[in-house]
Write a protein that holds these residues in place. Structure first.
Motif, mmCIF file in Angstrom:
data_model
loop_
_atom_site.group_PDB
_atom_site.id
_atom_site.type_symbol
_atom_site.label_atom_id
_atom_site.label_comp_id
_atom_site.label_asym_id
_atom_site.label_seq_id
_atom_site.Cartn_x
_atom_site.Cartn_y
_atom_site.Cartn_z
ATOM 1 N N GLU A 36 0.857 -1.187 0.000
ATOM 2 C CA GLU A 36 0.000 0.000 0.000
ATOM 3 C C GLU A 36 0.890 1.233 0.000
ATOM 4 O O GLU A 36 1.746 1.397 0.873
ATOM 5 C CB GLU A 36 -0.903 0.003 1.232
ATOM 6 N N TYR A 37 0.690 2.090 -0.991
ATOM 7 C CA TYR A 37 1.532 3.271 -1.155
ATOM 8 C C TYR A 37 0.811 4.508 -0.609
ATOM 9 O O TYR A 37 -0.246 4.894 -1.100
ATOM 10 C CB TYR A 37 1.886 3.464 -2.631
ATOM 11 N N LYS A 38 1.401 5.140 0.399
ATOM 12 C CA LYS A 38 0.821 6.314 1.030
ATOM 13 C C LYS A 38 1.228 7.576 0.259
ATOM 14 O O LYS A 38 2.211 7.591 -0.482
ATOM 15 C CB LYS A 38 1.282 6.420 2.486
ATOM 16 N N LYS A 39 0.463 8.649 0.471
ATOM 17 C CA LYS A 39 0.730 9.912 -0.209
ATOM 18 C C LYS A 39 2.088 10.499 0.162
ATOM 19 O O LYS A 39 2.715 11.204 -0.626
ATOM 20 C CB LYS A 39 -0.375 10.917 0.101
ATOM 21 N N ASP A 40 2.543 10.223 1.401
ATOM 22 C CA ASP A 40 3.816 10.776 1.846
ATOM 23 C C ASP A 40 5.004 9.934 1.413
ATOM 24 O O ASP A 40 6.151 10.199 1.810
ATOM 25 C CB ASP A 40 3.822 10.938 3.366
ATOM 26 N N GLY A 41 4.749 8.898 0.595
ATOM 27 C CA GLY A 41 5.826 8.053 0.109
ATOM 28 C C GLY A 41 6.040 6.792 0.916
ATOM 29 O O GLY A 41 6.785 5.893 0.493
ATOM 30 N N GLU A 42 5.401 6.683 2.077
ATOM 31 C CA GLU A 42 5.532 5.487 2.900
ATOM 32 C C GLU A 42 4.879 4.292 2.197
ATOM 33 O O GLU A 42 3.851 4.420 1.542
ATOM 34 C CB GLU A 42 4.873 5.715 4.256
ATOM 35 N N VAL A 43 5.496 3.110 2.347
ATOM 36 C CA VAL A 43 4.972 1.883 1.761
ATOM 37 C C VAL A 43 4.688 0.884 2.878
ATOM 38 O O VAL A 43 5.563 0.582 3.695
ATOM 39 C CB VAL A 43 5.952 1.260 0.751
ATOM 40 N N ILE A 44 3.453 0.369 2.921
ATOM 41 C CA ILE A 44 3.050 -0.644 3.899
ATOM 42 C C ILE A 44 2.993 -1.987 3.182
ATOM 43 O O ILE A 44 2.271 -2.134 2.195
ATOM 44 C CB ILE A 44 1.684 -0.333 4.525
ATOM 45 N N THR A 45 3.761 -2.957 3.668
ATOM 46 C CA THR A 45 3.819 -4.274 3.028
ATOM 47 C C THR A 45 3.295 -5.350 3.970
ATOM 48 O O THR A 45 3.726 -5.448 5.115
ATOM 49 C CB THR A 45 5.261 -4.625 2.631
ATOM 50 N N GLU A 46 2.355 -6.146 3.478
ATOM 51 C CA GLU A 46 1.820 -7.281 4.232
ATOM 52 C C GLU A 46 2.045 -8.541 3.421
ATOM 53 O O GLU A 46 1.829 -8.551 2.203
ATOM 54 C CB GLU A 46 0.328 -7.112 4.503
ATOM 55 N N GLU A 47 2.475 -9.617 4.078
ATOM 56 C CA GLU A 47 2.643 -10.867 3.331
ATOM 57 C C GLU A 47 2.614 -12.083 4.250
ATOM 58 O O GLU A 47 2.828 -11.986 5.453
ATOM 59 C CB GLU A 47 3.935 -10.857 2.518
ATOM 60 N N GLY A 48 2.314 -13.231 3.623
ATOM 61 C CA GLY A 48 2.255 -14.495 4.339
ATOM 62 C C GLY A 48 1.698 -15.578 3.430
ATOM 63 O O GLY A 48 1.331 -15.314 2.275
ATOM 64 N N ASP A 49 1.634 -16.795 3.947
ATOM 65 C CA ASP A 49 1.204 -17.940 3.156
ATOM 66 C C ASP A 49 -0.198 -18.397 3.526
ATOM 67 O O ASP A 49 -0.619 -18.306 4.688
ATOM 68 C CB ASP A 49 2.165 -19.120 3.364
ATOM 69 N N TYR A 50 -0.908 -18.899 2.503
ATOM 70 C CA TYR A 50 -2.173 -19.599 2.702
ATOM 71 C C TYR A 50 -1.968 -21.074 2.396
ATOM 72 O O TYR A 50 -1.298 -21.439 1.423
ATOM 73 C CB TYR A 50 -3.263 -19.050 1.772
ATOM 74 N N LYS A 51 -2.554 -21.921 3.233
ATOM 75 C CA LYS A 51 -2.525 -23.354 3.004
ATOM 76 C C LYS A 51 -3.929 -23.896 3.229
ATOM 77 O O LYS A 51 -4.510 -23.693 4.304
ATOM 78 C CB LYS A 51 -1.537 -24.042 3.957
#
Length: 328
Positions: A171-186
């Motif tokens: 997710e890219y914020k207006k101030d340039g910050e980037v929020i990253t979420e990740e993981g696996d589904y099984k």
């Protein structure tokens, strides 16, 4: 010219509604009803059931007359969704195709990006086993279980298929910050380590999952570390619901002018419980009578501090809605 066309479209909708014995509501996005059409974020029309049917048909429109929602409800107000439900963007694109049972998601649901590409497919089912990370509470012993079948990004690249795969979202914020979420589904459920982090370095969390159940988590925000075993919890009045009910009975004073006029009813308030448990931003979402509204707001304003809501171990601001009944 555009205003004239818009007025004609809406007049046509409402004329048809009244001819078919339907109710029309002007609503804000937070669900609050307003009196004037020009103040509404959308218009809701509820049709009486057809012969042999028990559910009302629900139609919602954006102010320009474009369709917003098509579905069914077993009650007029508040609505309790039943059966198929389809929602659309302001541009006319389908954004969700769902199914409801007794007001809760049921069966397979499809969610779409604004460009029409399928974003995710999730199966919802009633479960009697408590699983805090893959289910939403429905009742004391019943839970709605979520099983992820498919996830893709906005370009159509598939990340999860048949319930298995690695999910990543930025997710890219207006101030340039980037929020990253990740993981696996099984097998449709979260598995192993899931995490979220901010490129600014001021917030992150890591959580361990097994068959969709969160086992433990740790997070960091603004210089503070947190450990937790529950992903989130709502704000709560100190002592719980019974203590809150007792506080209302003890503190409320029925306005004398409302008594003399025989006025009674249910005020619906919204307010925010902040990170420190303080009640703020109190608003009347559904009014009964001025003095009754003011009394309801006074009682909530003078409420003792609450336990704040928690998300990923961190206290957060949470909006709350409550009905307060005045009767004598």
């Amino acid at each position: 010219m555009k205003k004239i066309v818009l007025s004609l479209v809406l007049i046509g909708l409402f004329t048809t509604a009244h001819a078919q014995r339907q109710n029309v509501y002007f609503l804000k996005n937070n669900g609050r009803e307003v009196k004037e059409r020009d103040s509404a974020d959308f218009i809701r029309i509820i049709q009486e059931p057809d012969s042999g049917d028990v559910n009302f048909r629900l139609l919602e429109y954006y102010p320009d007359g474009a369709k917003k929602t098509i579905g069914y409800t077993s009650k007029v107000m508040p609505v309790v969704y039943e059966g198929p439900y389809v929602s659309y963007s302001k541009e006319g694109k389908k954004i969700a195709a769902l199914n409801y049972k007794n007001g809760h998601l049921d069966g397979t649901a499809y969610y779409f990006f604004g460009n029409g590409i399928l974003e995710k497919q999730i199966n919802y089912s009633l479960s009697t086993s408590l699983n805090s990370s893959s289910a939403n509470q429905m009742g004391p012993r019943s839970w709605i279980k979520e099983s992820v079948i498919y996830i893709a990004d906005s370009t159509g690249i598939v990340m999860v298929k048949d319930g298995n795969g690695h999910f990543i979202k930025k997710e890219y914020k207006k101030d340039g910050e980037v929020i990253t979420e990740e993981g696996d589904y099984k097998d449709g459920l979260k598995s192993g380590e899931w995490g979220l982090k901010s490129s600014a370095g001021n917030y992150w969390y890591k959580e361990q999952f097994e068959q969709g159940k969160m086992l433990s988590g740790e997070s960091y925000k603004d210089g503070k570390n947190f450990s937790y075993t529950q992903m989130e919890s709502p704000p709560e009045f100190m002592g719980g619901q019974s203590a809150f009910s007792a506080y209302l009975r003890r503190s409320m004073k029925y306005p004398t002018d409302a008594i003399s006029r025989g006025i009674r009813g249910k005020v619906i308030l919204s307010f925010v419980v902040d990170q420190n448990g303080r009640v703020q931003d109190i608003k009347v979402d559904r009014s009964v009578y001025p003095s009754i509204d003011q009394e309801a707001m006074r009682v909530i304003r003078e409420s003792p501090r609450w336990s704040p809501g928690i998300q990923h171990g961190v206290p957060v601001r949470v909006k709350y809605n409550i009905p307060i009944n005045f009767d004598f």
